[in-house]
Design an enzyme around this catalytic site. Structure first.
Site, PDB file in Angstrom:
ATOM      1  N   SER A  39      -6.708   8.019  20.014  1.00  0.00           N
ATOM      2  CA  SER A  39      -7.666   7.176  19.290  1.00  0.00           C
ATOM      3  C   SER A  39      -8.924   6.817  20.061  1.00  0.00           C
ATOM      4  O   SER A  39      -9.857   6.265  19.475  1.00  0.00           O
ATOM      5  CB  SER A  39      -6.983   5.886  18.820  1.00  0.00           C
ATOM      6  OG  SER A  39      -6.064   6.177  17.800  1.00  0.00           O
ATOM      7  N   SER A  66      -8.507   6.207  16.067  1.00  0.00           N
ATOM      8  CA  SER A  66      -8.850   5.043  15.277  1.00  0.00           C
ATOM      9  C   SER A  66     -10.061   4.267  15.783  1.00  0.00           C
ATOM     10  O   SER A  66     -10.526   3.348  15.116  1.00  0.00           O
ATOM     11  CB  SER A  66      -7.647   4.094  15.227  1.00  0.00           C
ATOM     12  OG  SER A  66      -7.297   3.644  16.534  1.00  0.00           O
ATOM     13  N   LYS A 124     -13.718  -3.208  19.532  1.00  0.00           N
ATOM     14  CA  LYS A 124     -12.930  -2.774  18.377  1.00  0.00           C
ATOM     15  C   LYS A 124     -12.259  -3.950  17.681  1.00  0.00           C
ATOM     16  O   LYS A 124     -11.894  -4.950  18.317  1.00  0.00           O
ATOM     17  CB  LYS A 124     -11.885  -1.752  18.844  1.00  0.00           C
ATOM     18  CG  LYS A 124     -11.151  -1.010  17.751  1.00  0.00           C
ATOM     19  CD  LYS A 124     -10.251   0.051  18.372  1.00  0.00           C
ATOM     20  CE  LYS A 124      -9.414   0.787  17.335  1.00  0.00           C
ATOM     21  NZ  LYS A 124      -8.553   1.817  17.973  1.00  0.00           N
TER      22      LYS A 124
END
Length: 471
Positions: free
Chosen positions: A178, A154, A79
């Site tokens: 997330s 996210s 990420k």
């Protein structure tokens, strides 16, 4: 079978056993990225050169008779807010496009040492504070099941990359669902570890709000529970750069009491989609068939836990995001709009007494959940009580922001309490993945993984997704 359809465990076994090389695995996944990513925009940066170099090193170790590691040749995504020196750590921010870290996050180094190979970076919303995946730097990630609906956030880029076969696993984080929410939207698995089990996403020390210190964690996304178990077993543990990190043994299985508390409508707020109820009860049936004692009973104080999570996170983040000159650069308009709409529906803790009282109350609820988990080692419930929203719903006003929080009430309760939880799919309805989350007591990741494994065994795999619905 195409290697891009194999799990991380399957790829590592194949590379270690000589059925294929790490180089062949990486080339296949890079080809898959080239084919699929233009349609979903999940991978922000393709790390082709470094991935090939690393794969060649893995193959060289094997040729020399050396141990290549338990993740030998496994392609992963990382990420955009997790430090990897191969590219900038942007957190989705335009002004951070050149922020290349000087060192990897410690858990990234652990996975590299185990033979994992990063092939790309996963997209995310600005600094992770939105339940969607969109930003001004890289643009929108599209849901491969239904492009009209959000992929969650996210860690949406990593979830979509794993679900579509661009990587076997991903690394993300979870402050308000997330990891679990985008995994659910993509039809894959994810583990949100207990607070402190996996160290920080970088080695720098900076002031952090208490809610981030106690409620945000890093963890893996994958297409099987066995992969989650393997990857977590390698990445967890204390880091001298993170004063909140801990080292606690991670057992390989679970032999404790097999009792499950099932909630189909956490807190009794209603508004639960019938397909969600059916998914939870089908998962409960799978656990019962596997020998678990299953009972529909409500866990304690989900309403207060969810409310306090929203109050604390909003109170701590509002000054940073909405006060001119505090944040070091511009945020995407969507992130600012969403956060303004969100706090419009929140009673902010605007006095020190109210703020202190909220944190003090957390202790009471944590004690109640500890006692509840002593009776029911697993809590089974929905990831979200409603379908994934259509694109733009979260920007349609304060009422929409509140509706999402209500739908995600069990997600954020887990964050508020710092507990481990696994999102696991239970099938597909049309082109909509269904799934549940299983929640265990603090530092009982192995318990959650055991229950998730029994649920997973009752349902056919639904990823990698082929063909995609997105044009």
């Amino acid at each position: 079978m195409d290697v891009t359809e194999l799990t991380a465990t399957g790829i590592a076994a194949g590379v270690r056993g000589g059925r294929f090389t790490a180089t062949a695995v990486v080339e296949a996944h890079l080809a898959r990225i080239a084919e699929v990513n233009p349609r979903v925009n999940a991978v922000t940066v393709v790390l082709a050169d470094k991935a090939r170099e690393t794969a060649a090193a893995v193959d060289a170790r094997i040729a020399a008779g050396e141990e290549p590691g338990p993740l030998a040749g496994v392609p992963i995504t990382v990420k955009e807010n997790i430090d990897l020196t191969w590219s900038a750590t942007t957190s989705g921010l335009t002004f951070a496009a050149g922020h290349v870290p000087q060192a990897n996050a410690t858990f990234v180094d652990r996975l590299l040492a185990a033979g994992a190979i990063p092939v790309g970076r996963g997209n995310m919303p600005d600094i992770g504070l939105r339940w969607d995946t969109d930003n001004d730097l890289f643009g929108r990630t599209r849901n491969p099941w239904n492009p009209a609906r959000v992929p969650g956030g996210s860690s949406g880029g990593d979830a979509v990359a794993v679900a579509t076969g661009m990587a076997a696993a991903g690394l993300g984080n979870d402050y308000g669902g997330s990891l679990r929410l985008p995994a659910h939207a993509a039809g894959i698995t994810a583990l949100r570890p207990s607070a402190g089990r996996v160290a920080a996403p970088g080695r720098g020390a900076e002031p952090l709000p208490l809610s981030i210190q106690h409620m945000a964690v890093n963890g893996p996304l994958a297409r099987s529970v066995a992969d989650l178990d393997l990857i977590f077993g390698l990445m967890h543990g204390a880091d001298d750069h993170d004063p909140l990190s801990v080292s606690i043994p991670h057992p390989s299985g679970y032999d404790g009491p097999r009792r499950v508390a099932v909630t189909v409508d956490p807190a009794g707020w209603g508004e639960v989609d019938p397909a969600v109820i059916a998914a939870v009860r089908s998962a409960a049936g799978a656990l019962a068939a596997a020998g678990w004692e299953v009972e529909e009973v409500e866990p304690p104080a989900v309403d207060r836990c969810a409310t306090l999570w929203r109050q604390l996170s909003s109170t701590e983040n509002a000054p940073m995001l909405l006060t001119p000159g505090v944040f070091p650069g511009p945020l995407s308009a969507g992130t600012v709009e969403y956060f303004r709409d969100n706090i419009a529906g929140v009673e902010l803790l605007d006095t020190s007494a109210a703020y202190q009282s909220a944190w003090a109350e957390r202790f009471v609820h944590a004690a109640a959940w500890r006692a509840f988990h002593a009776r029911y080692p697993i809590v089974l419930g929905p990831v979200t009580t409603r379908p994934m929203p259509e694109i733009g719903f979260d920007l349609s006003g304060p009422a929409a922001a509140t509706a999402l929080w209500r739908a995600y009430r069990l997600l954020v309760t887990v964050n508020f309490l710092g507990l481990p939880a696994v999102a696991v799919p239970t099938g597909v309805s049309g082109r909509r993945p269904l799934g549940v989350q299983v929640i265990a007591g603090l530092h009982r990741e192995h318990t959650a993984l055991a229950a998730a494994r029994d649920i997973e065994a009752a349902f056919a795999p639904i990823t990698p997704i082929r063909p995609l619905t997105v044009a």
